[in-house]
Design an enzyme around this catalytic site. Structure first.
Site, PDB file in Angstrom:
ATOM      1  N   HIS A 161       0.829  -1.203   0.000  1.00  0.00           N
ATOM      2  CA  HIS A 161       0.000   0.000   0.000  1.00  0.00           C
ATOM      3  C   HIS A 161       0.865   1.255   0.000  1.00  0.00           C
ATOM      4  O   HIS A 161       0.552   2.239  -0.671  1.00  0.00           O
ATOM      5  CB  HIS A 161      -0.920   0.002   1.216  1.00  0.00           C
ATOM      6  N   CYS A 199      -0.819  -3.513 -16.831  1.00  0.00           N
ATOM      7  CA  CYS A 199      -1.575  -2.582 -15.980  1.00  0.00           C
ATOM      8  C   CYS A 199      -1.167  -2.684 -14.520  1.00  0.00           C
ATOM      9  O   CYS A 199      -1.765  -2.049 -13.662  1.00  0.00           O
ATOM     10  CB  CYS A 199      -3.075  -2.814 -16.115  1.00  0.00           C
TER      11      CYS A 199
END
Length: 565
Positions: free
Chosen positions: A189, A488
């Site tokens: 994160h 991606c």
């Protein structure tokens, strides 16, 4: 000699400033003063817990409302984790066993930490979030401010053992000019949000918390080097040169192509209407990843087809004009992104369980309704809309998905996240119109390594030769079929790795919009042949570090040769 530590590079750039070492937690004195809380009974203690949880969750949601993209999704997921019914049930059980409230909370959280750690994979990423949530709940109970990063007033390099999403989401890149953590990998994160903020970032730097206190650090986000108290004149010169280069990159306006004119579609990753609008204003040729699940992490029930269509239309609309397209990913729910109306809460190993497309095996209507909503949004906006499925492992899955998508008049693709899909890329492309490589999961599954384990950060590095081999295999299949193959995952945001990916045959790169200009400018400075040379060098390297160094050496040599050509 200047002492230099090393970690895993995440966001390139040089930054030089005093270290601010962050220690999160609640003051021991406040915990001692609270004691057993003086609650009349278990019900009163649980009511106090519920009130604290509600306040913490509201704080996450407030921050999510002020954020966008992946940051908003991460914060919304944290709000859901704070209010998790299983966690509350564990607290209640501990209270009934005679534990005081703070102990009950601590033991309940550690119970889930043990479970998540044992699951490994994506679920282990939530351990940092759980412990951050515990600190925030305890702070609310004892009457202290929630812990977290206090924003400095002068430029600082933020150093921590690890950072929770709520900490990284609130950072001001004008004063926090670099991030360094001891734990985490390139897809953690912290790394994802650092890319959105476009500040230099290094993770997995062992020993940096103890070493950095009271020191000035020179952080190199391209190499992963952290120099302690470097010579000031030299450090200032290097940072100034880097700033000039980054300013030049910031002037790039596209379109994406190599120096000799080979087109490379540069696309944005988006999660909601706000991030889509911001991306559309940038130099992108569309959206390569619309993460539909991030809009539903806090939903207890499935939105109707009409409600979904409204949300999707708001994302598609900014890209209706021109020759831009949007790639919509169907629900990638499960594992670290639980959705109440879709996922299974009691799986032994969610990272290898019923997630992504596999949810439709049990509830096919979930996929059918989402495809209906996407088709309606595409019709309403007139946007060129492609649809892809996550976690596809077999050719039959790709065929069935493509049939359902094409029945609605849309282009169908699948994500290459599972090694079996990469190995079968030729056969996958016989069934679908395009492939998109999700390097985050492909790296984790290829290397059998938890993305959040700092001890394994060298394995979860997308520069791993085995991962690059699978990318090359997939891209070659696309060239043979004459169909597009994109990336991606977070790897696309690394300007150096982007050149290697193009050299391997990738036709599009999708990333946080903040990274687009740096990637586009780097690609525009070298030829396709030079990208291919860098790709060959990276594939031949024995380690990620060696692959990165080989590609960087070639890029530097090519840049020096450019004026003579």
């Amino acid at each position: 000699m200047v002492t230099t530590l090393h970690g895993t590079p995440v966001v390139p750039g040089l930054a030089w400033a005093p270290a601010l070492v962050v220690a999160t937690g609640v003051p021991d004195e406040a915990v001692r003063r609270y004691g057993d809380g003086g609650h009349a009974d278990d019900a009163a203690a649980l009511a106090a817990y519920d009130a604290a949880v509600a306040a913490v969750a509201d704080g996450f949601r407030t921050k999510a409302a002020a954020a966008d993209g992946a940051t908003a999704g991460v914060l919304t997921a944290s709000a859901g984790l704070a209010t998790d019914r299983g966690l509350r049930a564990a607290v209640r059980k501990n209270l009934r066993a005679g534990q005081p409230l703070l102990t009950a909370v601590d033991h309940a959280v550690e119970q889930f930490v043990t479970v998540f750690t044992g699951m490994g994979g994506l679920m282990a990423e939530r351990v940092t979030d759980l412990r951050d949530i515990r600190s925030r709940i305890v702070a609310r109970l004892v009457g202290e401010p929630e812990p977290g990063v206090s924003m400095p007033s002068t430029p600082t390099v933020l150093v921590a053992s690890d950072l929770a999403p709520a900490d990284t989401a609130g950072l001001d890149p004008r004063v926090v000019i670099a991030l360094v953590t001891e734990r985490g990998g390139p897809t953690s994160h912290t790394a994802i949000i650092a890319r959105q903020l476009a500040i230099p970032c290094v993770v997995g730097a062992a020993g940096v918390v103890e070493a950095a206190a009271g020191r000035r650090l020179l952080v190199d986000g391209a190499t992963g080097a952290i120099e302690l108290d470097p010579e000031q004149v030299d450090a200032a010169r290097r940072v100034a040169l880097d700033a000039e280069e980054r300013a030049a990159l910031g002037a790039w306006e596209g379109p994406g192509r190599t120096a000799d004119g080979r087109p490379v579609s540069l696309l944005a990753n988006v999660a909601d209407p706000a991030s889509a609008a911001a991306a559309a204003a940038g130099p992108v040729q569309g959206v390569g990843l619309f993460r539909t699940e991030l809009g539903f992490l806090d939903r207890a029930s499935e939105p109707s087809v009409a409600e979904q269509a409204d949300i999707y239309a708001d994302v598609l609309a900014p890209f209706a004009a021109g020759e831009r397209h949007v790639v919509v990913r169907t629900l990638d729910a499960g594992s670290d992104k639980p959705i109440a109306f879709a996922t299974h809460p009691d799986e032994d190993n969610p990272a290898l369980g019923v997630r992504g497309l596999r949810l439709s095996f049990i509830d096919h209507g979930l996929l059918e309704r989402q495809l209906d909503a996407i088709a309606e949004a595409a019709k309403r906006t007139g946007t060129d809309t492609w649809v892809m499925a996550p976690m596809v492992a077999t050719v039959d899955e790709a065929r069935d998905f493509a049939t359902a998508v094409r029945a609605r008049g849309l282009r169908a693709g699948v994500m290459i996240e599972v090694p079996s899909a990469a190995l079968l890329a030729d056969r996958m492309l016989a069934e679908v119109d395009f492939l998109s490589i999700g390097t985050n999961d492909l790296t984790q599954y290829t290397m059998a390594a938890d993305r959040m384990c700092s001890d394994l950060a060298h394995l979860t590095d997308p520069w791993q030769p085995a991962v690059l081999q699978l990318v090359a295999l997939t891209a070659a299949a696309g060239q043979r079929a004459g169909k597009p193959v994109g990336v991606c995952g977070e790897a696309a945001a690394d300007p150096l790795l982007a050149c290697v990916l193009v050299g391997l045959g990738v036709t599009s790169l999708s990333m946080a919009v903040a990274a687009v200009r740096a990637v586009g400018a780097r690609l525009g400075a070298i030829t396709l042949a030079q990208c291919q040379e860098m790709a060959r060098a990276a594939l031949a390297a024995p380690t990620p570090a060696a692959a990165r160094d080989a590609a960087r050496s070639l890029a530097t040599a090519q840049r020096h040769q450019q004026p003579e050509e």
